[in-house]
Design a protein around this motif. Sequence first.
Motif, PDB file in Angstrom:
ATOM      1  N   UNK A 243       0.910  -1.425   0.335  1.00  0.00           N
ATOM      2  CA  UNK A 243      -0.340   0.113   0.228  1.00  0.00           C
ATOM      3  C   UNK A 243       1.229   1.746   0.051  1.00  0.00           C
ATOM      4  N   UNK A 244       2.192   1.403   0.814  1.00  0.00           N
ATOM      5  CA  UNK A 244       3.044   2.196   0.922  1.00  0.00           C
ATOM      6  C   UNK A 244       3.256   2.620  -0.162  1.00  0.00           C
ATOM      7  N   UNK A 245       4.403   1.344  -1.440  1.00  0.00           N
ATOM      8  CA  UNK A 245       4.507   2.025  -2.796  1.00  0.00           C
ATOM      9  C   UNK A 245       3.046   2.227  -3.269  1.00  0.00           C
ATOM     10  N   UNK A 246       1.885   2.252  -3.201  1.00  0.00           N
ATOM     11  CA  UNK A 246       1.132   2.704  -4.000  1.00  0.00           C
ATOM     12  C   UNK A 246       0.799   4.103  -3.792  1.00  0.00           C
ATOM     13  N   UNK A 247       1.047   5.233  -2.645  1.00  0.00           N
ATOM     14  CA  UNK A 247       0.745   6.041  -2.326  1.00  0.00           C
ATOM     15  C   UNK A 247       1.848   7.084  -2.681  1.00  0.00           C
ATOM     16  N   UNK A 248       2.877   6.615  -2.663  1.00  0.00           N
ATOM     17  CA  UNK A 248       4.493   7.134  -2.822  1.00  0.00           C
ATOM     18  C   UNK A 248       5.476   5.890  -3.747  1.00  0.00           C
ATOM     19  N   UNK A 249       4.245   6.360  -5.223  1.00  0.00           N
ATOM     20  CA  UNK A 249       5.055   6.081  -6.369  1.00  0.00           C
ATOM     21  C   UNK A 249       6.668   5.755  -6.336  1.00  0.00           C
ATOM     22  N   UNK A 250       7.855   4.729  -6.751  1.00  0.00           N
ATOM     23  CA  UNK A 250       9.231   4.369  -6.624  1.00  0.00           C
ATOM     24  C   UNK A 250      10.033   4.234  -5.036  1.00  0.00           C
TER      25      UNK A 250
END
Length: 408
Positions: A243-250
């Motif tokens: 989920x963190x990767x979706x909210x913070x691309x890269x």
Amino acid sequence: MSVHVIGAGLSGLAAACQLTELGHHVVVFESANFAGGRARSYFDKHLDCRIDNGNHLILSGNISTLSYLHRIGARRSLIGPNEPIFPFCNIENGENWTLRLNQGSFPWWVFFRSRRVPGTGLMHYKALLKLRSAGKAENIASALGGTVNGPLYHKLLKPLAIAALNTMPEKAAAQPLKTVLSETLERGGYASLPRWARLGLSETFIDPALEWLRARGAEIRLGERVTELTPGQATVLAVPPWVAAELLPGLTVPTEFESICNLHFKYSMDPGEAGFWGLIGGLAEWVFVRNGIVSVTISAANRYLEIDTDVIAQRVWAELAKAFSLSPELPLYRVLWEKRATMVTSPAQITRRPGTRTTNPNVVLAGDWTDTGLPATIEGAIRSGNAAAMALIRPTDDTPEPNQPRRV
């Protein structure tokens, strides 16, 4: 300052409590209709009682956890033996023994055959020194070398590693286990007293925190999913890594995960001297007894994903019945799978653990999957939440690393 905490698991609640105590206004968002994430209790209609969604053993050396419980007024909700003891039962041959540490920091217990692991001598415990010098790329089995063929490894270090890291020792990184041991066993019995929630995980870790936060003006918004971050808003991102990767691309995050299988049997069993046992030679690693429920944990459970849950329950109960002379008739049970319970704690995956800060100065990370130096445990989750709170309010300071606990 107003802070949004996204995620009401233990890392998010720890961050929220830290920020609230420091005088900041906190709004906690949780997509589920309940708080707690992987550490909560619920009423099971089939068993007609409350159960936990997992089993968690706390040690007295888990300073961040004890500090968190002290803050929310729940420290007395933990129970456990008065001595640092760890009973074990070998399913295969019926051998029983109890590891009995001494309270002080000098390990004089290793000089007594009745206190140490059966079949071990003083020289076996030099294996702990091998872990101290383990490199980042080493797994536990390679770091211990020839020790893996000895009784200390099979009867203590292997089950301990599987439970703490939720990864098989042949694959698990040695450094997180080294940290666990350095903060508990190596500090002596005073840091190794086993503790667990007397009534349930929610009653100990979650409900008191929600009550504490609400009483101090924090907002708790359950059932509200955050799909994008608000620009300029101070935010603690305490969500699973995907989920963190979706909210913070890269954002680089762990990508491999291990499951945990917990089984709850409705059965009254003698809790024994400690109230729990470590299990050797069977499917499970630990069994806890309380309130008419026998709860069993199978860690690193990806190896059993193909086995039907009913078959697992039958096999586990047969092992328990044999080991503890219980009725062979299978009682009512509930099998709970957490398919992505933790990251795989391998050398490759721990290099993917991000730090607390992100490229966005207004957003910090919390979660047991972040770089705490610990495996994905309750202690690691709470420590990460504390670190995230401090990093957010001191964006230009050198925030203490999250794997450096403060004594309380």
